[in-house]
Design an enzyme around this catalytic site. Structure first.
Site, PDB file in Angstrom:
ATOM      1  N   ASP A   1      -1.833   4.948  -6.268  1.00  0.00           N
ATOM      2  CA  ASP A   1      -0.400   4.847  -5.977  1.00  0.00           C
ATOM      3  C   ASP A   1       0.394   6.032  -6.498  1.00  0.00           C
ATOM      4  O   ASP A   1       1.479   6.315  -6.017  1.00  0.00           O
ATOM      5  CB  ASP A   1       0.180   3.555  -6.572  1.00  0.00           C
ATOM      6  CG  ASP A   1      -0.142   2.396  -5.659  1.00  0.00           C
ATOM      7  OD1 ASP A   1      -1.324   2.002  -5.608  1.00  0.00           O
ATOM      8  OD2 ASP A   1       0.772   1.918  -4.972  1.00  0.00           O
TER       9      ASP A   1
ATOM     10  N   GLY B   1       0.879  -1.171   0.000  1.00  0.00           N
ATOM     11  CA  GLY B   1       0.000   0.000   0.000  1.00  0.00           C
ATOM     12  C   GLY B   1       0.915   1.219   0.000  1.00  0.00           C
ATOM     13  O   GLY B   1       1.865   1.286   0.797  1.00  0.00           O
TER      14      GLY B   1
ATOM     15  N   ASN C   1      -3.398   2.872 -10.060  1.00  0.00           N
ATOM     16  CA  ASN C   1      -3.790   2.057  -8.903  1.00  0.00           C
ATOM     17  C   ASN C   1      -3.691   0.591  -9.322  1.00  0.00           C
ATOM     18  O   ASN C   1      -3.367   0.285 -10.487  1.00  0.00           O
ATOM     19  CB  ASN C   1      -5.206   2.424  -8.438  1.00  0.00           C
ATOM     20  CG  ASN C   1      -5.532   1.819  -7.070  1.00  0.00           C
ATOM     21  OD1 ASN C   1      -4.758   1.940  -6.131  1.00  0.00           O
ATOM     22  ND2 ASN C   1      -6.658   1.127  -6.967  1.00  0.00           N
ATOM     23  N   LYS C   2      -3.976  -0.298  -8.391  1.00  0.00           N
ATOM     24  CA  LYS C   2      -3.844  -1.739  -8.638  1.00  0.00           C
ATOM     25  C   LYS C   2      -4.485  -2.141  -9.959  1.00  0.00           C
ATOM     26  O   LYS C   2      -5.576  -1.682 -10.301  1.00  0.00           O
ATOM     27  CB  LYS C   2      -4.496  -2.486  -7.471  1.00  0.00           C
ATOM     28  CG  LYS C   2      -4.481  -3.993  -7.532  1.00  0.00           C
ATOM     29  CD  LYS C   2      -3.118  -4.591  -7.728  1.00  0.00           C
ATOM     30  CE  LYS C   2      -2.111  -4.170  -6.666  1.00  0.00           C
ATOM     31  NZ  LYS C   2      -0.720  -4.559  -7.004  1.00  0.00           N
TER      32      LYS C   2
ATOM     33  N   ARG D   1       9.545  -0.469  -5.339  1.00  0.00           N
ATOM     34  CA  ARG D   1       8.157  -0.424  -5.826  1.00  0.00           C
ATOM     35  C   ARG D   1       8.027   0.861  -6.661  1.00  0.00           C
ATOM     36  O   ARG D   1       7.697   1.920  -6.124  1.00  0.00           O
ATOM     37  CB  ARG D   1       7.153  -0.395  -4.641  1.00  0.00           C
ATOM     38  CG  ARG D   1       7.219  -1.527  -3.645  1.00  0.00           C
ATOM     39  CD  ARG D   1       6.596  -2.855  -4.032  1.00  0.00           C
ATOM     40  NE  ARG D   1       5.436  -2.917  -4.854  1.00  0.00           N
ATOM     41  CZ  ARG D   1       4.176  -3.082  -4.425  1.00  0.00           C
ATOM     42  NH1 ARG D   1       3.921  -3.129  -3.128  1.00  0.00           N
ATOM     43  NH2 ARG D   1       3.182  -3.202  -5.271  1.00  0.00           N
TER      44      ARG D   1
HETATM   45  O1  MRU Z   1       0.629  -3.816  -4.739  1.00  0.00           O
HETATM   46  P1  MRU Z   1      -0.032  -3.175  -3.562  1.00  0.00           P
HETATM   47  O2  MRU Z   1      -0.811  -4.149  -2.738  1.00  0.00           O
HETATM   48  O3  MRU Z   1       0.929  -2.353  -2.755  1.00  0.00           O
HETATM   49  O4  MRU Z   1      -1.076  -2.175  -4.228  1.00  0.00           O
HETATM   50  C1  MRU Z   1      -1.774  -1.296  -3.391  1.00  0.00           C
HETATM   51  C2  MRU Z   1      -2.819  -0.512  -4.080  1.00  0.00           C
HETATM   52  O5  MRU Z   1      -2.993  -0.573  -5.273  1.00  0.00           O
HETATM   53  C3  MRU Z   1      -3.618   0.428  -3.230  1.00  0.00           C
HETATM   54  O6  MRU Z   1      -4.874   0.644  -3.793  1.00  0.00           O
HETATM   55  C4  MRU Z   1      -2.898   1.777  -3.159  1.00  0.00           C
HETATM   56  O7  MRU Z   1      -1.577   1.633  -2.750  1.00  0.00           O
HETATM   57  C5  MRU Z   1      -3.603   2.720  -2.301  1.00  0.00           C
HETATM   58  S1  MRU Z   1      -3.196   2.452  -0.606  1.00  0.00           S
HETATM   59  C6  MRU Z   1      -4.031   3.458   0.406  1.00  0.00           C
END
Ligand code: MRU
Length: 353
Positions: A245, A50, A255-256, A93
């Site tokens: 993100d 996140g 975002n994801k 990341r």
């Molecule tokens: O790969 P991840 O699990 O880190 O991805 C996270 C997301 O896509 C969240 O939606 C994003 O970081 C927002 S967190 C408040």
């Protein structure tokens, strides 16, 4: 919120304590990181994940970077260690801008301290780095609460809300971004349901969001990612709320993976699509979505579900971890400062000013 995803335990010689998100929902296990390599591994393998949470964790990672230097060591060696750790952690990341944002903030503060304080020494530099990392953590908690308060007006009684991945307490140091809106709506006495995409390949929705919402007593229903359109068609979804993100200067939001498809579906069904994110998620150095770096993750994450291989050996797979939703499909971005309706470059510049 009865848990905290990232904590610093102790003084400058302390350690980072994380909830190991790889093990949820089966086991609630805490993970202790005492050096840069171990927090790096935790970030890379999504033990902590996140965008805001990895920013906070990486900030504390810089405390670890200079923890074991001799008291009478040089400030130059301290700054060199911080620089190396910043580069290493920042590379892990690439889409989540909060990671480099937090690292730059802590490193910048250390550099300024060394330049400006004539009596600076390593123990004082360690205190300064910890104080800045703590400030980022505290700020994150406050930002989350405000995002929730600002966004809860968009949830009405008896709504069905759809969310994707996990943008909750597990993804931040506080009560989350998208999920914070749900927590504040519940606090305001509203009744609603939350549909959660399971979020392939790593199932952050099914494993983490469902676990977290249930802990907080919110009515939660997990669906497979490919069911969202049909639920919209049936009129069960009144709003989509996700995190982000990285948001470009024009409002395009990464975002994801899967979020982009949801935005198209929501648009087609005339359902409002909201992004909830702190102002630290905006990256004004990037003018629009196509320039946002997209993290490519290991093929194993797609080829296996747990230990079980689900794709024949030798078959190629793709695993982009994020996608980008164009600003035109976003009804509003909710930040700790307020609401940006129909985001565009001008409105975002004014909001962040
Ligand atoms: O790969 P991840 O699990 O880190 O991805 C996270 C997301 O896509 C969240 O939606 C994003 O970081 C927002 S967190 C408040």
């Amino acid at each position: 919120m009865v848990f905290s995803s990232v904590n610093w335990v102790g003084d400058e010689d302390g350690f980072i304590e994380l909830i190991d998100q790889r093990q949820l929902p089966g086991k609630f296990v805490k993970l202790r990181c005492r050096d840069v390599q171990s927090i790096g591994k935790a970030i890379q393998t999504l033990a902590v994940r996140g965008a805001p949470a990895i920013g906070v964790a990486a900030g504390y990672g810089l405390v670890l970077a200079i923890q074991n230097l001799p008291e009478n060591g040089s400030l130059k060696s301290g700054l060199a260690k911080l620089k190396d750790a910043r580069e290493y952690l920042g590379s892990l990341r690439p889409t989540a801008v909060n990671l480099s944002w937090a690292l730059d903030k802590v490193y910048g503060c250390a550099e300024k301290f060394v330049i400006e304080q004539s009596q600076a020494n390593l123990p004082l530099l360690q205190q300064c780095v910890l104080a800045e990392a703590n400030a980022i953590c505290q700020e994150d908690k406050e930002m989350c609460r405000r995002i929730g308060q600002n966004g809860q007006e968009f949830i009405k009684n008896d709504y069905g809300i759809l969310t994707h991945c996990n943008a909750g307490a597990l993804a931040t140091a506080g009560q989350g971004t998208a999920l914070s809106i749900m927590y504040e709506a519940k606090k305001a006495g509203k009744h609603f349901k939350v549909y959660v995409d399971e979020t392939r390949p790593l199932l952050q929705g099914a494993r983490l969001t469902a676990w977290e919402l249930r802990q907080e007593g919110i009515d939660v229903i997990v669906i497979c990612d490919n069911m969202a359109g049909w639920l919209m068609k049936q009129g069960r979804i009144n709003a989509v709320i996700t995190g982000a993100d990285r948001i470009a200067a024009n409002g395009d939001a990464a975002n994801k993976i899967g979020t982009y498809s949801l935005s198209i579906l929501a648009n087609h069904h005339r359902i409002p699509f909201y992004i909830a994110a702190p102002t630290s998620t905006f990256d004004l150095t990037i003018s629009s979505g196509p320039d946002i770096p997209i993290e490519q993750r290991s093929a194993d994450e797609v080829q296996f579900v747990g230990d079980k291989r689900t794709v024949p050996e030798g078959v190629k797979v793709l695993n982009p971890a994020f996608d980008v939703t164009q600003a035109e499909f976003i009804t509003a971005i909710i930040t700790e400062r307020g609401i940006i309706e129909k985001p565009d470059t001008g409105k975002i510049a004014t909001h962040l000013h």
